[in-house]
Design a protein around this motif. Sequence first.
Motif, PDB file in Angstrom:
ATOM      1  N   TYR A 196      47.595  38.450  60.450  1.00 40.96           N
ATOM      2  CA  TYR A 196      46.874  36.829  60.159  1.00 40.96           C
ATOM      3  C   TYR A 196      47.175  36.176  61.724  1.00 40.96           C
ATOM      4  O   TYR A 196      46.031  35.250  61.980  1.00 40.96           O
ATOM      5  N   GLU A 227      36.784  41.871  54.052  1.00 42.19           N
ATOM      6  CA  GLU A 227      36.904  40.759  53.228  1.00 42.19           C
ATOM      7  C   GLU A 227      37.542  39.778  53.698  1.00 42.19           C
ATOM      8  O   GLU A 227      37.277  39.365  55.483  1.00 42.19           O
ATOM      9  N   GLY A 229      40.029  36.323  55.274  1.00 41.33           N
ATOM     10  CA  GLY A 229      41.424  36.526  56.338  1.00 41.33           C
ATOM     11  C   GLY A 229      41.972  36.361  55.341  1.00 41.33           C
ATOM     12  O   GLY A 229      43.456  36.846  55.434  1.00 41.33           O
ATOM     13  N   SER A 230      42.107  36.128  54.358  1.00 44.35           N
ATOM     14  CA  SER A 230      43.116  35.154  53.048  1.00 44.35           C
ATOM     15  C   SER A 230      42.927  36.297  51.509  1.00 44.35           C
ATOM     16  O   SER A 230      43.381  35.219  50.748  1.00 44.35           O
ATOM     17  N   GLY A 296      41.382  35.018  45.426  1.00 47.25           N
ATOM     18  CA  GLY A 296      42.400  34.749  46.110  1.00 47.25           C
ATOM     19  C   GLY A 296      43.891  33.706  45.747  1.00 47.25           C
ATOM     20  O   GLY A 296      43.073  33.270  45.131  1.00 47.25           O
TER      21      GLY A 296
HETATM   22  C1  LIG Z   1      47.186  37.375  49.886  1.00 48.22           C
HETATM   23  C2  LIG Z   1      45.694  37.804  50.412  1.00 48.22           C
HETATM   24  C3  LIG Z   1      44.312  38.284  49.751  1.00 48.22           C
HETATM   25  C4  LIG Z   1      44.437  37.480  49.053  1.00 48.22           C
HETATM   26  O1  LIG Z   1      45.133  37.994  47.223  1.00 48.22           O
HETATM   27  P1  LIG Z   1      45.709  38.358  46.373  1.00 48.22           P
HETATM   28  O2  LIG Z   1      46.820  39.147  45.775  1.00 48.22           O
HETATM   29  O3  LIG Z   1      44.904  37.571  45.252  1.00 48.22           O
HETATM   30  O4  LIG Z   1      46.279  36.348  46.472  1.00 48.22           O
HETATM   31  C5  LIG Z   1      43.591  38.883  50.404  1.00 48.22           C
HETATM   32  N1  LIG Z   1      43.426  39.104  51.996  1.00 48.22           N
HETATM   33  C6  LIG Z   1      44.485  39.176  51.665  1.00 48.22           C
HETATM   34  C7  LIG Z   1      44.135  39.537  53.344  1.00 48.22           C
HETATM   35  C8  LIG Z   1      45.350  38.742  52.282  1.00 48.22           C
HETATM   36  O5  LIG Z   1      46.630  38.648  52.833  1.00 48.22           O
END
Ligand SMILES: *Cc1c(COP(=O)(O)O)cnc(C)c1O
Length: 352
Positions: A196, A227, A229-230, A296
Amino acid sequence: MKITLTENKKKKPDFAKLGFGKYMSDHMLVMDYADGKWGEPEIVPYDTFKIDPATQILHYGQGLFEGLKAYKTADGKITLFRPRDNILRMNKGADRLCMPKLDVDKILSALYELVKTDADWIPTTEGTSLYIRPAMFCTDVFLGVKVGATYRFFIAVCPVGAYYANGLKPTKIFIEDFYVRSSIGGTGDIKCLGNYAASLIGQEKAHNLGCDQALWLDAADKKYIEEVGSMNIFFVIGDTVVTPALSGSILPGITRNSALQILRKDGYKAEERKISVDELLEAHRSGTLKEIFGTGTAAVISPVGEFIYKDKSYTVGDGSMGKITEYLYDKLTGIQTGKLKDEYNWVVNISK
Ligand SMILES: *Cc1c(COP(=O)(O)O)cnc(C)c1O
């Protein structure tokens, strides 16, 4: 399990104006690892940690986290969404970072106990939930790169509203074509702290261009889409939903997996495969790019209305939320909050 309740309950924030990740609850769970084994988990009043400046985590970053949510349903039940998958994923991360594994059942019962202890922190208005943050880090006090011998596992919880301030309004993403987030063989497929830190610069570039998030490309060719970042990313091209396959550098999202299962069960064509920026641009040019959305835990499903690549901006469809995006958002949040039937055994009721 030992529970020490706080004598100074905090004043609750206005549950209508929560934002994300700002207000921590009254209690937390801690469990320490030493002498080759985990101790017992304990619930204690929420407090700061006292950390020696030479603690390993501050220098070499041997640490992991997870994120999941708890809900209070209309009939007063407390539920969690696929919590076991989060702890299993944390154990995969522990393997990769040479950290001790957790006893999944023990951690799940301790987590349920914490959520029940702070049940009055679970908000109930539309779009809100209790965000749960398990994390673990090395506590060795020593300057030198080596596998640690002591660790702390903890869980903190906080009531949250919508992840993005503008709620379900379509977001704008920036395709980062210089920096990379992770590579195959690296740590991109686990929730490792350093990932991160490495992604912040992409987010800054995105923000400077008026975008909400950066979309990362593969490290080797900077050609294939990975993807956000989160969040994991999905594209609707023609009548097919496409998401990048789990190559080893992408985080295997639980929301991603849930979205794929729903799409396939409900008769949509859903593919996990490589998708290049060239294919995306060609689909945009020929008019077959219908929708883009991210998945996510934090935002659940997030529509993307526009993307920027090499200084050019592209509108997705008419820029508003697409049909499949909306369908998935309603279905997933419906299952999570108990409004829709859970045909998948994803929801765990802990209020019994
Ligand atoms: C947590 C995260 C996700 C999403 O994961 P979920 O299990 O759906 O919450 C996607 N990409 C990254 C880099 C993450 O840290």
